[in-house]
Write a protein that holds these residues in place. Structure first.
Motif, PDB file in Angstrom:
ATOM      1  N   GLU A  59       2.051   1.347 -12.368  1.00  0.00           N
ATOM      2  CA  GLU A  59       3.308   1.277 -11.632  1.00  0.00           C
ATOM      3  C   GLU A  59       4.414   1.978 -12.412  1.00  0.00           C
ATOM      4  O   GLU A  59       4.576   1.765 -13.617  1.00  0.00           O
ATOM      5  CB  GLU A  59       3.690  -0.175 -11.362  1.00  0.00           C
ATOM      6  CG  GLU A  59       4.950  -0.308 -10.547  1.00  0.00           C
ATOM      7  CD  GLU A  59       5.069  -1.621  -9.803  1.00  0.00           C
ATOM      8  OE1 GLU A  59       6.208  -2.027  -9.554  1.00  0.00           O
ATOM      9  OE2 GLU A  59       4.026  -2.237  -9.456  1.00  0.00           O
ATOM     10  N   ARG A  87       7.197   5.757 -12.367  1.00  0.00           N
ATOM     11  CA  ARG A  87       7.514   7.096 -11.854  1.00  0.00           C
ATOM     12  C   ARG A  87       6.790   8.127 -12.708  1.00  0.00           C
ATOM     13  O   ARG A  87       6.910   8.133 -13.942  1.00  0.00           O
ATOM     14  CB  ARG A  87       9.028   7.329 -11.858  1.00  0.00           C
ATOM     15  CG  ARG A  87       9.765   6.377 -10.924  1.00  0.00           C
ATOM     16  CD  ARG A  87      11.273   6.570 -10.969  1.00  0.00           C
ATOM     17  NE  ARG A  87      11.944   5.541 -10.179  1.00  0.00           N
ATOM     18  CZ  ARG A  87      12.249   5.656  -8.886  1.00  0.00           C
ATOM     19  NH1 ARG A  87      11.968   6.784  -8.249  1.00  0.00           N
ATOM     20  NH2 ARG A  87      12.839   4.677  -8.233  1.00  0.00           N
ATOM     21  N   ARG A 134       1.146   5.302  -3.698  1.00  0.00           N
ATOM     22  CA  ARG A 134       1.659   6.526  -4.321  1.00  0.00           C
ATOM     23  C   ARG A 134       2.508   7.278  -3.303  1.00  0.00           C
ATOM     24  O   ARG A 134       2.050   7.531  -2.190  1.00  0.00           O
ATOM     25  CB  ARG A 134       0.514   7.442  -4.753  1.00  0.00           C
ATOM     26  CG  ARG A 134      -0.523   6.810  -5.655  1.00  0.00           C
ATOM     27  CD  ARG A 134      -1.764   7.667  -5.650  1.00  0.00           C
ATOM     28  NE  ARG A 134      -2.722   7.255  -6.658  1.00  0.00           N
ATOM     29  CZ  ARG A 134      -3.867   7.894  -6.893  1.00  0.00           C
ATOM     30  NH1 ARG A 134      -4.175   8.960  -6.156  1.00  0.00           N
ATOM     31  NH2 ARG A 134      -4.692   7.475  -7.834  1.00  0.00           N
ATOM     32  N   ARG A 153       6.060   8.329  -7.154  1.00  0.00           N
ATOM     33  CA  ARG A 153       6.372   6.912  -7.383  1.00  0.00           C
ATOM     34  C   ARG A 153       5.117   6.126  -7.087  1.00  0.00           C
ATOM     35  O   ARG A 153       4.506   6.285  -6.022  1.00  0.00           O
ATOM     36  CB  ARG A 153       7.510   6.464  -6.455  1.00  0.00           C
ATOM     37  CG  ARG A 153       7.931   4.992  -6.654  1.00  0.00           C
ATOM     38  CD  ARG A 153       8.547   4.792  -8.022  1.00  0.00           C
ATOM     39  NE  ARG A 153       9.135   3.470  -8.144  1.00  0.00           N
ATOM     40  CZ  ARG A 153       8.527   2.413  -8.680  1.00  0.00           C
ATOM     41  NH1 ARG A 153       7.257   2.511  -9.065  1.00  0.00           N
ATOM     42  NH2 ARG A 153       9.157   1.267  -8.813  1.00  0.00           N
ATOM     43  N   TRP A 191       3.120   2.202  -7.216  1.00  0.00           N
ATOM     44  CA  TRP A 191       3.156   0.750  -7.362  1.00  0.00           C
ATOM     45  C   TRP A 191       1.725   0.254  -7.526  1.00  0.00           C
ATOM     46  O   TRP A 191       0.797   0.770  -6.899  1.00  0.00           O
ATOM     47  CB  TRP A 191       3.759   0.085  -6.130  1.00  0.00           C
ATOM     48  CG  TRP A 191       5.238   0.252  -5.989  1.00  0.00           C
ATOM     49  CD1 TRP A 191       6.218  -0.583  -6.464  1.00  0.00           C
ATOM     50  CD2 TRP A 191       5.926   1.300  -5.303  1.00  0.00           C
ATOM     51  NE1 TRP A 191       7.456  -0.114  -6.127  1.00  0.00           N
ATOM     52  CE2 TRP A 191       7.315   1.042  -5.415  1.00  0.00           C
ATOM     53  CE3 TRP A 191       5.505   2.443  -4.612  1.00  0.00           C
ATOM     54  CZ2 TRP A 191       8.277   1.877  -4.862  1.00  0.00           C
ATOM     55  CZ3 TRP A 191       6.459   3.274  -4.056  1.00  0.00           C
ATOM     56  CH2 TRP A 191       7.821   2.984  -4.184  1.00  0.00           C
ATOM     57  N   ARG A 223      -0.017  -3.613  -7.692  1.00  0.00           N
ATOM     58  CA  ARG A 223       0.233  -5.047  -7.666  1.00  0.00           C
ATOM     59  C   ARG A 223      -1.016  -5.796  -7.192  1.00  0.00           C
ATOM     60  O   ARG A 223      -1.720  -5.306  -6.297  1.00  0.00           O
ATOM     61  CB  ARG A 223       1.430  -5.356  -6.762  1.00  0.00           C
ATOM     62  CG  ARG A 223       2.683  -4.633  -7.243  1.00  0.00           C
ATOM     63  CD  ARG A 223       3.929  -4.977  -6.506  1.00  0.00           C
ATOM     64  NE  ARG A 223       5.070  -4.308  -7.145  1.00  0.00           N
ATOM     65  CZ  ARG A 223       6.329  -4.440  -6.770  1.00  0.00           C
ATOM     66  NH1 ARG A 223       6.631  -5.218  -5.738  1.00  0.00           N
ATOM     67  NH2 ARG A 223       7.301  -3.816  -7.405  1.00  0.00           N
ATOM     68  N   HIS A 271       0.607  -8.238  -2.268  1.00  0.00           N
ATOM     69  CA  HIS A 271       1.887  -7.695  -1.825  1.00  0.00           C
ATOM     70  C   HIS A 271       2.330  -8.380  -0.537  1.00  0.00           C
ATOM     71  O   HIS A 271       1.497  -8.761   0.297  1.00  0.00           O
ATOM     72  CB  HIS A 271       1.745  -6.192  -1.598  1.00  0.00           C
ATOM     73  CG  HIS A 271       2.909  -5.553  -0.924  1.00  0.00           C
ATOM     74  ND1 HIS A 271       4.192  -5.608  -1.421  1.00  0.00           N
ATOM     75  CD2 HIS A 271       2.996  -4.846   0.242  1.00  0.00           C
ATOM     76  CE1 HIS A 271       5.018  -4.963  -0.602  1.00  0.00           C
ATOM     77  NE2 HIS A 271       4.314  -4.507   0.407  1.00  0.00           N
ATOM     78  N   ALA A 300       8.673  -7.138  -0.733  1.00  0.00           N
ATOM     79  CA  ALA A 300       9.152  -5.766  -0.910  1.00  0.00           C
ATOM     80  C   ALA A 300       8.816  -4.946   0.328  1.00  0.00           C
ATOM     81  O   ALA A 300       8.195  -5.438   1.275  1.00  0.00           O
ATOM     82  CB  ALA A 300       8.521  -5.142  -2.155  1.00  0.00           C
ATOM     83  N   LEU A 309       7.039  -1.273   0.666  1.00  0.00           N
ATOM     84  CA  LEU A 309       6.420  -0.177  -0.072  1.00  0.00           C
ATOM     85  C   LEU A 309       5.556   0.734   0.800  1.00  0.00           C
ATOM     86  O   LEU A 309       5.259   1.864   0.382  1.00  0.00           O
ATOM     87  CB  LEU A 309       5.524  -0.734  -1.196  1.00  0.00           C
ATOM     88  CG  LEU A 309       6.100  -1.829  -2.099  1.00  0.00           C
ATOM     89  CD1 LEU A 309       5.036  -2.284  -3.099  1.00  0.00           C
ATOM     90  CD2 LEU A 309       7.340  -1.346  -2.811  1.00  0.00           C
ATOM     91  N   ASP A 365      13.198  -0.674  -7.208  1.00  0.00           N
ATOM     92  CA  ASP A 365      11.738  -0.739  -7.067  1.00  0.00           C
ATOM     93  C   ASP A 365      11.313  -1.080  -5.645  1.00  0.00           C
ATOM     94  O   ASP A 365      10.145  -1.388  -5.396  1.00  0.00           O
ATOM     95  CB  ASP A 365      11.161  -1.772  -8.043  1.00  0.00           C
ATOM     96  CG  ASP A 365      11.321  -1.347  -9.491  1.00  0.00           C
ATOM     97  OD1 ASP A 365      11.144  -0.145  -9.770  1.00  0.00           O
ATOM     98  OD2 ASP A 365      11.620  -2.203 -10.344  1.00  0.00           O
ATOM     99  N   ASN A 366      12.271  -1.061  -4.698  1.00  0.00           N
ATOM    100  CA  ASN A 366      12.027  -1.372  -3.286  1.00  0.00           C
ATOM    101  C   ASN A 366      11.673  -2.841  -3.048  1.00  0.00           C
ATOM    102  O   ASN A 366      11.064  -3.190  -2.025  1.00  0.00           O
ATOM    103  CB  ASN A 366      10.957  -0.463  -2.676  1.00  0.00           C
ATOM    104  CG  ASN A 366      11.441   0.962  -2.502  1.00  0.00           C
ATOM    105  OD1 ASN A 366      12.584   1.294  -2.821  1.00  0.00           O
ATOM    106  ND2 ASN A 366      10.576   1.827  -1.997  1.00  0.00           N
ATOM    107  N   ASP A 367      12.029  -3.720  -3.996  1.00  0.00           N
ATOM    108  CA  ASP A 367      11.844  -5.154  -3.845  1.00  0.00           C
ATOM    109  C   ASP A 367      13.057  -5.747  -3.126  1.00  0.00           C
ATOM    110  O   ASP A 367      14.185  -5.266  -3.267  1.00  0.00           O
ATOM    111  CB  ASP A 367      11.689  -5.826  -5.211  1.00  0.00           C
ATOM    112  CG  ASP A 367      10.450  -5.349  -5.948  1.00  0.00           C
ATOM    113  OD1 ASP A 367       9.417  -5.112  -5.290  1.00  0.00           O
ATOM    114  OD2 ASP A 367      10.505  -5.225  -7.189  1.00  0.00           O
TER     115      ASP A 367
END
Length: 272
Positions: free
Chosen positions: A75, A77, A118, A131, A133, A135, A138, A229, A231, A261-263
């Motif tokens: 996760e 950039r 991605r 970018r 992530w 996890r 989610h 989030a 994503l 982080d788009n959360d």
């Protein structure tokens, strides 16, 4: 455009539904060229992770490199560079055509654990980056409905499903340990759910008068927290794009927003 900028090659990219990214460059006077992806380190930290991809001739004379679904990117950039030969000096790449159509409806597909996302994007200084992530599970936001006293969030779990003891938690940022818990309303599929945040309760719980509440969901009583989030589409940065209305209540202004982080979080500030 400066001479330095005009010398930077432009790289196109196509993203497939499985996360595969194909990088496309024009012919280059180079021996064994590669595309290098570098995980951008946190400020003051050394570089730790890079991935080098060989550029191969394509049928139309251009050069292509493929980043497959594996390895899964950490996760963060990832900046994209050209190496004209292995070990040579890095050259940042400027974006050409980015085909992200496969990502637009990504929220409609069920994802397994771990969730790996991605999204190629253009940095503020005009270069290509990815970018990523990663996890274990989610909770994807479907929509946010704001009234003058509350907000209702619709979302969907990926990589897990609801069990007994599930709860939504809003945690006040800053280490105070303050948490407000809500009962989610699961849908019949065991993954879709919604919850309503009472703004008056949130204002009363913000002791300092101003603060930020981060939003989590727990899918079962002893399950780990999952950040709520957004994503699963083609937007790498939505903080400045998705602006939700602010509400003034009880001497405070409340506004849901997406972090860098788009959360999903809720900001509470003193009115006036």
């Amino acid at each position: 455009m400066s001479t330095e900028q005009s010398a930077d090659p432009r790289v196109g990219c196509v993203v497939e539904p499985d996360g595969r990214i194909t990088f496309d460059l024009p012919p280059l006077p180079a021996e064994r060229p590669q595309v290098l992806l570098r995980l951008r380190p946190k400020k003051g930290q050394p570089e730790k992770t890079v991935h080098a991809l060989d550029l191969e001739p394509a049928g139309d004379g251009r050069l292509r490199a493929v980043l497959g679904p594996q390895p899964v990117l950490e996760e963060g950039r990832w900046d994209v560079y050209l190496l004209r030969e292995p070990g040579s000096e890095r050259q940042r790449l400027r974006p050409g055509l980015r085909d992200l159509r496969a990502l637009v409806d990504g929220h409609l597909r069920d994802r397994q654990s771990p969730l790996a996302v991605r999204i190629p994007y253009v940095t503020k200084d005009g270069y290509l980056a990815v970018r990523a992530w990663l996890r274990p599970a989610h909770a994807e936001v479907d929509g946010i409905d704001v009234t003058d006293r509350s907000m209702t969030v619709g979302a969907r779990l990926h990589g897990t499903s609801f069990q007994e003891g599930a709860a939504v938690h809003l945690r006040l940022r800053g280490g105070s340990g303050t948490v407000r818990s809500l009962e989610p309303r699961p849908g019949p599929d065991g993954r879709s759910f919604s919850f309503t945040v009472d703004y008056g309760e949130l204002t009363a719980g913000t002791d300092a008068g101003s603060g930020v509440w981060d939003v989590f969901v727990r899918s079962a009583a002893q399950a780990p927290l999952i950040r709520v989030a957004r994503l699963l589409d083609d937007l790498a940065d939505r903080k400045e794009v998705f602006v939700h209305p602010a509400v003034t209540l009880g001497g405070a202004v409340l506004r849901p927003y997406y972090t860098v982080d788009n959360d999903l979080s809720v900001e509470v500030t003193k009115a006036g």
